[in-house]
Each structure stands twice: as structure tokens, then as C-alpha cells.
Scaffold this active site. Structure first.
Site, PDB file in Angstrom:
ATOM      1  N   LYS A  48      -8.873  -1.980  11.005  1.00 51.14           N
ATOM      2  CA  LYS A  48      -9.454  -1.424  12.073  1.00 51.14           C
ATOM      3  C   LYS A  48     -10.826  -2.202  12.549  1.00 51.14           C
ATOM      4  O   LYS A  48     -11.087  -2.346  13.603  1.00 51.14           O
ATOM      5  CB  LYS A  48     -10.098  -0.136  11.576  1.00 51.14           C
ATOM      6  CG  LYS A  48      -9.036   1.171  11.542  1.00 51.14           C
ATOM      7  CD  LYS A  48      -9.465   2.160  11.154  1.00 51.14           C
ATOM      8  CE  LYS A  48      -8.408   3.140  11.109  1.00 51.14           C
ATOM      9  NZ  LYS A  48      -9.043   4.589  10.531  1.00 51.14           N
ATOM     10  N   HIS A  60     -18.860   4.112   8.740  1.00 51.80           N
ATOM     11  CA  HIS A  60     -19.486   3.966  10.215  1.00 51.80           C
ATOM     12  C   HIS A  60     -20.606   4.648  10.408  1.00 51.80           C
ATOM     13  O   HIS A  60     -21.238   4.488  11.660  1.00 51.80           O
ATOM     14  CB  HIS A  60     -18.326   4.072  11.436  1.00 51.80           C
ATOM     15  CG  HIS A  60     -17.329   3.127  11.373  1.00 51.80           C
ATOM     16  ND1 HIS A  60     -17.350   1.954  11.655  1.00 51.80           N
ATOM     17  CD2 HIS A  60     -15.921   3.174  10.821  1.00 51.80           C
ATOM     18  CE1 HIS A  60     -16.069   1.116  11.696  1.00 51.80           C
ATOM     19  NE2 HIS A  60     -15.302   1.810  11.269  1.00 51.80           N
ATOM     20  N   GLY A  86       0.887  -1.074  -0.128  1.00 49.75           N
ATOM     21  CA  GLY A  86      -0.047   0.018   0.154  1.00 49.75           C
ATOM     22  C   GLY A  86       0.939   1.147   0.033  1.00 49.75           C
ATOM     23  O   GLY A  86       1.992   1.450   0.752  1.00 49.75           O
ATOM     24  N   LEU A 138      -0.904   6.430   4.221  1.00 53.61           N
ATOM     25  CA  LEU A 138      -0.265   5.701   5.535  1.00 53.61           C
ATOM     26  C   LEU A 138       1.016   4.920   4.859  1.00 53.61           C
ATOM     27  O   LEU A 138       1.986   4.975   5.587  1.00 53.61           O
ATOM     28  CB  LEU A 138      -1.564   4.467   6.037  1.00 53.61           C
ATOM     29  CG  LEU A 138      -1.117   3.950   7.201  1.00 53.61           C
ATOM     30  CD1 LEU A 138      -0.995   4.908   8.351  1.00 53.61           C
ATOM     31  CD2 LEU A 138      -2.082   3.154   7.703  1.00 53.61           C
ATOM     32  N   ALA A 188      -8.769   6.716   1.868  1.00 48.61           N
ATOM     33  CA  ALA A 188      -9.177   5.409   1.930  1.00 48.61           C
ATOM     34  C   ALA A 188      -9.920   5.516   3.624  1.00 48.61           C
ATOM     35  O   ALA A 188     -10.661   4.756   3.620  1.00 48.61           O
ATOM     36  CB  ALA A 188      -8.431   4.147   1.766  1.00 48.61           C
ATOM     37  N   GLY A 234      -0.729   4.473  -0.045  1.00 51.58           N
ATOM     38  CA  GLY A 234      -1.419   5.645  -0.058  1.00 51.58           C
ATOM     39  C   GLY A 234      -0.911   6.708   1.087  1.00 51.58           C
ATOM     40  O   GLY A 234       0.420   6.480   1.297  1.00 51.58           O
ATOM     41  N   GLU A 294     -13.424   4.694   4.884  1.00 49.51           N
ATOM     42  CA  GLU A 294     -13.727   3.804   6.147  1.00 49.51           C
ATOM     43  C   GLU A 294     -14.554   4.357   7.300  1.00 49.51           C
ATOM     44  O   GLU A 294     -15.658   3.966   7.613  1.00 49.51           O
ATOM     45  CB  GLU A 294     -12.455   3.301   6.437  1.00 49.51           C
ATOM     46  CG  GLU A 294     -12.012   2.068   5.879  1.00 49.51           C
ATOM     47  CD  GLU A 294     -11.343   1.029   6.804  1.00 49.51           C
ATOM     48  OE1 GLU A 294     -10.107   0.863   6.973  1.00 49.51           O
ATOM     49  OE2 GLU A 294     -11.826   0.633   7.799  1.00 49.51           O
TER      50      GLU A 294
END
Lengths: 342, 342
Positions: free
Chosen positions: A135, A209, A27, A31, A201, A29, A205
Site C-alpha cells: 500500500k 496513517h 502470509g 488476506l 495487520a 493472515g 497499517e
């Protein structure tokens, strides 16, 4: 001072002189690139591979963050500094022999995506360590189901190893020790970002929620739709009773049953200042009959990236020690003490 | 949910149904008797032996706290409920086969006393777990020097496993993970007790930290001299820059060099209310250039006994798991995550 030869109790002087462990980041991105930047400052860990949708860059002598940023800027993939391919995970897997540890920073809108990537590593006979910053409870649960498979391939895996779940979950597990009975564990995080596009992203996420949204719905949202949703909320996302894996991690650690764990947070997408200080409280009853609350609070000046990635690499460093001792399988972040990775 | 058969990742349901681990407590002062009381409430651990200066009580089916308190009250030794002897440690060692874990709650005015007791266990071929709540750096250092000896006798030992060092040290290690560089770790504890006589050994240790005092001087102080010293200070002991093992434990864990760790506290010997909330702050610089401070604060209503003994038995429970996996030797509390012991 007597020095320890045990993996779990290592001579730190020696550790500093040992060659750095070679790390792949899956990944690239917000992070993943922050992970690349953090690794560039570490003596004990070195970035040797990174992958995004468009390709992978692999160099056993170490990758340059500047080159990667440049490749992303000009060609929208780190693959421009390496191999352009549709199967960048496969490209990394071809070089497993070069990799001691994997940090998974993939977007995770589908709870089966990360487990499927991990399965590929196990099937390719990877024997090293892996750490994720997943998560959601379901995603972490799916990782735990790989325990036997990863034991067989001799992978040491630590799941939920970010900030929350991760740093705060482990702190909650520690705090719980003062009590005979835990009444509740409450995590509230504050996130302030000025450049939400870089963390698209993660923001997606978070939106999933909110009431009226779910992962499926969010996965089809366009940039404009996200922007409109953020506008409607003045850039602020208030999250309550989130499906966050802190609950299952604390249950598996044997600390508390999952229904006593609550996670909420406030995300300000227009301001780098945190709207609330991120903290966890553990309320319980002591053996001598008192009810009280321990509190662990993160300093406001620490960024989400610092609080996710610092602990993640601390757990990766600890996983390397466990791996050296022949301890394989899936572990939750709440049951393992991370090791400071200089 | 997939269950883990690993020692470090145990099926908690099974653990609850397993017979309790049999625990010996060495020392029956305030801390030792509080340990006996806490154990009487646990399903996973059972008190089978306790020793003080005058004797030892041993019963593989479990000891009654009431009987022990009664014996102490009437005969000033728990030995009155068992064996009266000058060598109560020797009496416990004769029954090593009955003991899975040892909690050391001995007074420790001499930094070599606890290590000498541990050596006796190793020489007697004890193979189980041991946990101490030692405070001073020198004492913990002396325990670390037994690492190879304890590996050979297959003892899993966790040192500094109380509140501070212990709970707060481990919290500091966790908090440190957010930072690239630790600037300082500061522990300040508050203790309020109304019955200082019950914790006489602890108070003596505290006095030894004051200017003009040392361990040698304190060891010869009479009850009246202690009382006079407390009177002179209105019952309040202010301690700064204490020789506390948090420093060496964090250094051995690889987190920070010991000179960056500072420990102080305020003890009110006449009031159960804590004069300050016990807390640890970790100040550092993040990889992205920010300086910040994480804080872990204990609830005021938790007693010293709850914060020392809860974690101590949490580490004992974890040591039992490590022992089952064949991991032996001396570990510091800052590098091992305790396991909640129901």
C-alpha cells in the site's frame, strides 16, 4: 475467429485446458487465507504453497483450504499442515522449482520487509512471477529499486496490485486518457468489516496513517491498545492524505505527477456495510477546453478481499504471460492491464 | 527513484525530451481533423501526414492544422495543402519511412475497407504501429484475422481503441477482475452533437444500427434522406443491442463470453448536451458469494472526440513501446493498458 499464439493475446480455450499455474501465497493472515480460498475456486491457478510465521505447507498437487484452516485453528500456523519452521520463507524457497507465481500477502509494517523477501527469491535464482498488494509509497518505491536485480534473475514482478493501489489506480490511469492535463486524481475508499481481528495487520497499517501515529508506534501496540483506540473512535477510522502508492504508480506510468494524487478513506471496524462507496475521480481538462470528471465506483457488496485479490490474481495471470514472452523486471499496476484468471 | 529502461516502463522525463513520434492520420472528416487538432497540442506525438478522399498532406517536420482546415474549406480536401490524388492512401504509403504510427479515422461503412487499407501497409513493408477506432464486431474481427500477416511485417496494431469500444471496454475488463463470474457487462453511451454534418459518417453508422436499416441501405442514403430520418426522430437516435466490438474484445481478452456484453446508446444530433451520461456497468458474483455492480462513468463535459481520441493516442503511445520491444501483431484494446501521451 483467428486465435492468437502470443502470450499477451492468448487462445482462452487452450488456456483453460492448460494445467493450472502453481501459486505460492506468502502470509496466511486474513488476506492470505482469503487468497487460498479464492485460488481453490480457480481453474487456471492452483495453490501449492503457503507460509506464515510458524511454518509452511507445500504440496505440488495442490493444498486443501480446509486442511489449512484446520491447522491454523488447532495449531495457529499453516505449518501444522506441512513443515513447522521459524524460516517459512526459506522453506518455500527450497521448493522454487514447483512455483510459477508468488502472491505476497505478508504484513508490511516495515517498508523493507517485503523487498528483503523478494531479494531472497532473486538470490535463490527464482525465475517466475511475483505480485504484491503493498500500500505505502515507500514500500512500492523500495520494490521498484529491485528492477535490475529482478530483470537479471528473470522475475516478472507487478507491484501495488491490489484494490488501492491497484484496481482503482489502473482505472484512474484509464480515465486520465480522455484529458490533456490532469488536475487531480482522488481516491476515497470505504471498508466495512465486522471481524477486524482477522485483518489485524491491515487495521494496524490504517491506524499508522492517523494523526499522532506512525508505523513504529503502531508496531508496538498491543491488542488491547488497538481495541482502546478503536473504541475511542467508535470503531471508525477516517483517513486523509494517506501515504498510498497510487501516487508513485501513476507518476511512473507517466500519467500525472504524484502530488496531484490524493487518497483517503473511511474504515468501519464494526459493520460489514461500507461507510462510503469506494471510488476514484479523475478531473482534467480536455484538448478542446472542457473540464470534467470521470468516476469509477466499486459496488458496495464487493468485499475488500474480492477487490484486492481478484485484481491481484488478474495481474498474476498477466505477469505469467509477460514472463513467457521474456519480459522481466518490476512493473507498476497502473501500467499493465490485468488478465481475467478463470 | 530508480528509472526503468524497459519500453513498457519508460523514464518519462527522457520520453518528454525525445523527439516526438511521427503520426499519420488516415481520414480527415470530423474525427480525423479533431485528431489533427489534438496532435497539435502534444509534445510526444506529431502529425506528419493526413489523407482524405481527395488527397494527402505530408510534411516530416509537422503539418499545421490551420493550413489543413484552410485547404479543406477552400478546396474540400487536405490534398490542397499537399498532393491532390485519387489514391491518397497510396501517397501516404510512399512516405512510410517518415511514419512511426498511424491512426485510422476512415469512415467504415464497409467492414472490409479498413482491413484492406491495413493490408496495403503490410504489403508495403511498413514496420510501425497502427491504431483504429473501429466500432463494429465484424470490422474488428476482420482486423484480428490479419494477426499473422502483421506479425510478419512487424506491425504492432491495437484495434477497437476509441471510447466504445476502447476506453469503456478496457474499464469493463478492469472492473471484471473483482468477480469470479461475470453476469453482464452493459455499456450505454450518450452523445450530444450540434453539428452532425461534421460527423456524417458516424451518424450514418448509427442509423445503420436502427431497426429497418443496415449498412448497405445507409451507404446509399443522400444528405436529404438522412436529414429526413433525423427529423422523423426529432434528432434523437436510440440504439439498443448494437453490433459493437466491445463484445469480441472482452471475449478475446478472456474476460467474458461475448453474449454477456450489451451495448446501447442515445445520440442527440441537435444538442451538444449528452442525453445520458456514458457509462459501463459490470455485474458479477464474487468468490465469497456476493453479487454486485461496478460502474465507470464519463464526465458529461467530455466530448466524443476527447473520449475517442485521447484513449486512441494513449494506445498508440503504448503500441510504440510494445513495438520497440519487438512485440508485433493485433491486440485488442481490452487487453492493453494505454499510456498517457503528453
Amino acid at each position: 475467429m483467428q486465435k492468437q499464439e502470443l502470450g499477451m493475446n492468448v487462445d482462452n480455450t487452450k488456456a483453460h485446458k492448460a494445467p493450472p499455474a502453481r501459486v505460492a501465497v506468502l502470509g496466511a493472515g486474513g488476506l492470505g487465507m482469503a487468497a487460498a480460498q479464492m485460488l481453490s475456486q480457480k481453474r487456471s491457478l492452483q495453490l501449492v504453497a503457503i507460509a506464515d510465521k510458524g511454518g509452511a505447507a507445500i504440496d505440488p498437487t495442490g493444498l486443501s483450504v480446509e486442511d489449512l484452516l484446520d491447522a491454523q485453528k488447532k495449531h495457529k500456523t499453516v505449518g501444522a499442515a506441512g513443515i513447522k519452521t521459524d524460516d517459512s520463507i526459506g522453506a518455500v524457497i527450497k521448493h522454487l522449482g514447483l512455483i510459477d507465481g508468488v502472491f505476497i500477502a505478508l504484513p508490511n509494517l516495515d517498508n523493507n520487509f517485503v523487498p528483503s523477501v523478494v531479494r531472497r527469491f532473486a538470490d535463490a535464482k527464482y525465475s517466475g512471477v511475483m505480485v504484491d498488494a503493498l500500500k505505502r509509497t515507500t514500500a512500492v518505491k523500495n520494490i521498484f529499486q529491485l528492477h535490475k536485480k529482478l530483470q537479471q534473475s528473470r522475475i516478472t514482478y507487478i507491484t501495488g496490485a491490489g484494490a488501492t493501489p491497484g484496481l482503482l489506480t489502473a482505472a484512474a490511469n484509464l480515465a486520465a486518457q480522455s484529458y490533456s492535463e490532469i488536475q487531480s486524481i482522488d481516491i476515497e475508499f470505504g471498508v466495512g468489516i465486522s471481524n477486524w481481528e482477522a485483518y489485524r495487520a491491515t487495521i494496524k497499517e490504517d491506524i499508522a496513517h492517523l494523526e499522532g501515529f506512525n508505523l513504529e508506534k503502531v508496531s508496538t501496540m498491543t491488542y488491547e491498545e488497538i481495541l482502546a483506540e478503536l473504541d475511542r473512535r467508535d470503531g471508525i477510522l477516517k483517513l486523509v492524505n494517506m501515504e498510498h502508492a497510487d501516487d508513485i504508480l501513476l507518476e511512473i506510468a507517466g500519467t500525472v505527477s504524484r502530488e496531484k494524487v490524493h487518497i483517503g478513506g473511511v474504515v468501519d471496524t464494526r459493520n460489514p456495510k461500507k461507510p462510503v462507496s469506494t471510488h476514484v475521480t479523475v478531473t482534467g481538462r480536455t484538448y478542446d477546453g472542457f473540464t470534467s470528471t470521470h468516476t469509477f465506483t466499486l459496488g458496495d457488496e464487493t468485499t475488500m478481499a474480492a477487490n484486492v485479490l481478484g485484481p491481484a490474481f488478474g495481474w498474476l495471470a498477466k505477469a505469467l504471460q509477460l514472463h513467457k514472452r521474456g519480459i522481466y523486471g518490476v512493473f507498476g499496476s497502473a501500467e499493465i492491464m490485468p488478465k481475467f484468471a478463470p
